[in-house]
Write an enzyme that holds these catalytic residues in place. Structure first.
Site, mmCIF file in Angstrom:
data_model
loop_
_atom_site.group_PDB
_atom_site.id
_atom_site.type_symbol
_atom_site.label_atom_id
_atom_site.label_comp_id
_atom_site.label_asym_id
_atom_site.label_seq_id
_atom_site.Cartn_x
_atom_site.Cartn_y
_atom_site.Cartn_z
ATOM 1 N N TYR A 163 20.361 123.450 88.836
ATOM 2 C CA TYR A 163 20.043 122.596 87.688
ATOM 3 C C TYR A 163 20.585 121.204 87.984
ATOM 4 O O TYR A 163 21.300 120.985 88.964
ATOM 5 C CB TYR A 163 20.704 123.149 86.408
ATOM 6 C CG TYR A 163 22.192 123.304 86.568
ATOM 7 C CD1 TYR A 163 22.746 124.519 86.982
ATOM 8 C CD2 TYR A 163 23.065 122.240 86.380
ATOM 9 C CE1 TYR A 163 24.110 124.656 87.190
ATOM 10 C CE2 TYR A 163 24.423 122.367 86.587
ATOM 11 C CZ TYR A 163 24.941 123.577 86.990
ATOM 12 O OH TYR A 163 26.294 123.716 87.208
ATOM 13 N N THR A 190 32.888 120.928 85.167
ATOM 14 C CA THR A 190 34.001 121.851 85.450
ATOM 15 C C THR A 190 34.658 121.570 86.792
ATOM 16 O O THR A 190 35.787 121.988 87.019
ATOM 17 C CB THR A 190 33.502 123.307 85.442
ATOM 18 O OG1 THR A 190 32.462 123.438 86.421
ATOM 19 C CG2 THR A 190 32.991 123.704 84.071
ATOM 20 N N ASP A 191 33.968 120.857 87.691
ATOM 21 C CA ASP A 191 34.530 120.683 89.040
ATOM 22 C C ASP A 191 35.894 120.001 89.018
ATOM 23 O O ASP A 191 36.804 120.432 89.717
ATOM 24 C CB ASP A 191 33.578 119.859 89.924
ATOM 25 C CG ASP A 191 32.390 120.689 90.387
ATOM 26 O OD1 ASP A 191 31.605 120.182 91.211
ATOM 27 O OD2 ASP A 191 32.257 121.831 89.910
ATOM 28 N N GLU A 230 60.562 125.865 104.016
ATOM 29 C CA GLU A 230 59.816 125.813 105.288
ATOM 30 C C GLU A 230 60.131 124.564 106.105
ATOM 31 O O GLU A 230 59.837 124.485 107.281
ATOM 32 C CB GLU A 230 58.316 125.819 104.993
ATOM 33 C CG GLU A 230 57.814 127.101 104.377
ATOM 34 C CD GLU A 230 57.807 128.260 105.368
ATOM 35 O OE1 GLU A 230 57.819 129.415 104.912
ATOM 36 O OE2 GLU A 230 57.819 127.990 106.575
ATOM 37 N N LYS A 262 39.927 125.648 88.188
ATOM 38 C CA LYS A 262 38.640 126.329 88.392
ATOM 39 C C LYS A 262 38.792 127.222 89.612
ATOM 40 O O LYS A 262 38.801 126.766 90.747
ATOM 41 C CB LYS A 262 37.526 125.304 88.588
ATOM 42 C CG LYS A 262 36.139 125.929 88.741
ATOM 43 C CD LYS A 262 35.066 124.850 88.808
ATOM 44 C CE LYS A 262 33.666 125.442 88.954
ATOM 45 N NZ LYS A 262 32.621 124.385 89.003
ATOM 46 N N THR A 276 27.887 120.172 83.641
ATOM 47 C CA THR A 276 26.895 121.230 83.430
ATOM 48 C C THR A 276 26.636 121.489 81.964
ATOM 49 O O THR A 276 25.526 121.819 81.562
ATOM 50 C CB THR A 276 27.375 122.525 84.106
ATOM 51 O OG1 THR A 276 27.406 122.299 85.514
ATOM 52 C CG2 THR A 276 26.471 123.700 83.815
HETATM 53 N N1 DGL Z 1 28.493 119.000 89.203
HETATM 54 C C1 DGL Z 1 29.468 119.854 88.559
HETATM 55 C C2 DGL Z 1 30.310 119.050 87.578
HETATM 56 O O1 DGL Z 1 29.781 118.179 86.915
HETATM 57 C C3 DGL Z 1 28.791 120.949 87.814
HETATM 58 C C4 DGL Z 1 29.747 122.000 87.462
HETATM 59 C C5 DGL Z 1 29.923 122.131 85.974
HETATM 60 O O2 DGL Z 1 30.028 121.151 85.218
HETATM 61 O O3 DGL Z 1 30.056 123.284 85.575
HETATM 62 O O4 DGL Z 1 31.514 119.337 87.495
#
Ligand code: DGL
Length: 365
Positions: A62, A128-129, A322, A201, A48
């Site tokens: 986006y 971020t993923d 467990e 995240k 992103t």
């Molecule tokens: N498609 C996600 C990625 O590239 C977008 C999320 C992001 O980068 O914030 O991880």
């Protein structure tokens, strides 16, 4: 006369401030010796932070991985105040599409740069993923104390109140800061500095998306880093793993647990060649009774079974709590979430198959 000058002094000083520059009766400043700026390389992989939306109102709709690294750098000219930066476009991917090959290629490029005496710090722009997975992977395999800082953003640069520019500015500030040496791989977003091991995240649509269960290491404010904690687990120079000795990563999968669970997913992963399965268990990594026989059988066939917790605020799985792990020869992921447990399992299995050694590694990293 003396009294008159004392009375007029402040007024006269104020007047000098109103004079145009060059007329102040100041001593000429010694020529500023240009301070040697740290040399920071920015490796761009997409996400992103390189995204673009159709309008400024699109903060969540986006296209990720559109903007090239040159444009990212041009968008933050203030970077030049912090460091001598140069960019490399190593990938242009939305990070959900990262595979093991991308991880290895990125890790090898980072290692090359870390060995370069003309590089003081490395920044990696990343989606971020899966940023938390890449950050942990590099924590385990990069044998350097130079700052390696991952950064992303939750909004594309085209959006109102986009967070990427300041995140990138902060990441370069940290990467160029000698105080950041030896603190492991770092992640900066939302003014915070997190350890690449702990951070994940936790939210998918807010700028304060990244959390560490044991808290951030510090903060960056106006380009200055403030540190409050240090990592406790082995990392980077103190790691026994080295990217330069890892030719490939074995397949490790994650099976998510929930009510009414059966062993279908576990058997499918085994059939696809998994060398280990991370069980993202409920609570303390619990295993539903109908699934235990299959996991015991898979362990006997040579697969490693790793009990982790699906708890989203951070799990803490203990051996033999467990499940009788000693009897079943299963492993526990300690406090690692399932996706980080998978990263560690892949790296550890590239070095050993021994269960006791593997469990030691999960305690130490
Ligand atoms: N498609 C996600 C990625 O590239 C977008 C999320 C992001 O980068 O914030 O991880």
């Amino acid at each position: 006369m003396k009294h008159l000058l004392n009375a007029l002094g402040p007024a006269l000083f104020a007047l000098t401030l109103l004079l145009p520059p060059g007329l102040h009766a100041e001593e000429p400043t010694p020529a500023e010796t240009p301070r040697q700026l740290p040399r920071v390389v920015i490796l761009a992989t997409g996400g992103t932070i390189a995204g673009a939306g159709a309008s400024a109102a699109n903060s969540a709709t986006y296209q990720a991985a559109r903007v090239p690294v040159e444009q990212l750098l041009a968008g933050v000219p203030q970077l030049a105040e912090l460091a001598a930066v140069r960019g490399e476009q190593v990938l242009q991917l939305a990070s959900e599409s990262f595979g093991n090959e991308q991880l290895l290629a990125l890790g090898r490029r980072v290692a090359e740069l870390a060995e370069n005496p003309e590089v003081e710090g490395i920044v990696i722009t990343h989606g971020t993923d899966t940023l938390e997975e890449t950050a942990y992977f590099l924590t385990l395999v990069e044998r350097t104390d130079k700052p390696i800082v991952l950064v992303g953003s939750m909004r594309p640069g085209t959006a109102l109140s986009a967070d990427g520019a300041l995140n990138l500015y902060n990441a370069v500030a940290v990467a160029g800061n000698p105080q950041a040496r030896g603190k492991g791989v770092l992640v900066t977003l939302n003014d915070e500095i997190h350890s690449g091991r702990d951070v994940s995240k936790a939210l998918n649509i807010k700028t304060e998306a990244f959390k560490s269960p044991w808290g951030p290491l510090g903060m960056v404010v106006e380009g200055k880093s403030y540190w409050f904690r240090l990592p406790a687990k082995r990392h980077t120079l103190n790691s026994e793993f080295d990217i330069r000795q890892i030719a490939s990563l074995p397949r490790v999968d994650i099976a998510y647990a929930y009510g009414n669970l059966d062993d279908t997913a576990y058997r499918a992963f085994a059939g696809a060649g998994a060398r280990a399965i991370v069980h993202a268990g409920t609570g303390n990594g619990s295993v539903a009774a109908p699934v235990v026989p299959a996991l015991r059988a898979l362990r006997k066939e040579g697969l490693q079974i790793i009990r982790a917790s699906r708890a989203d605020q951070g799990g803490f799985v203990l051996r033999n709590a467990e499940q009788p792990d000693d009897q079943y020869d299963w492993l526990v992921a300690h406090d690692l979430n399932p996706q980080k447990a998978r990263i560690l399992a892949m790296v550890a299995l590239s070095k050993t198959q021994d269960s006791r050694e593997l469990q030691r590694i999960f305690w130490e990293y």
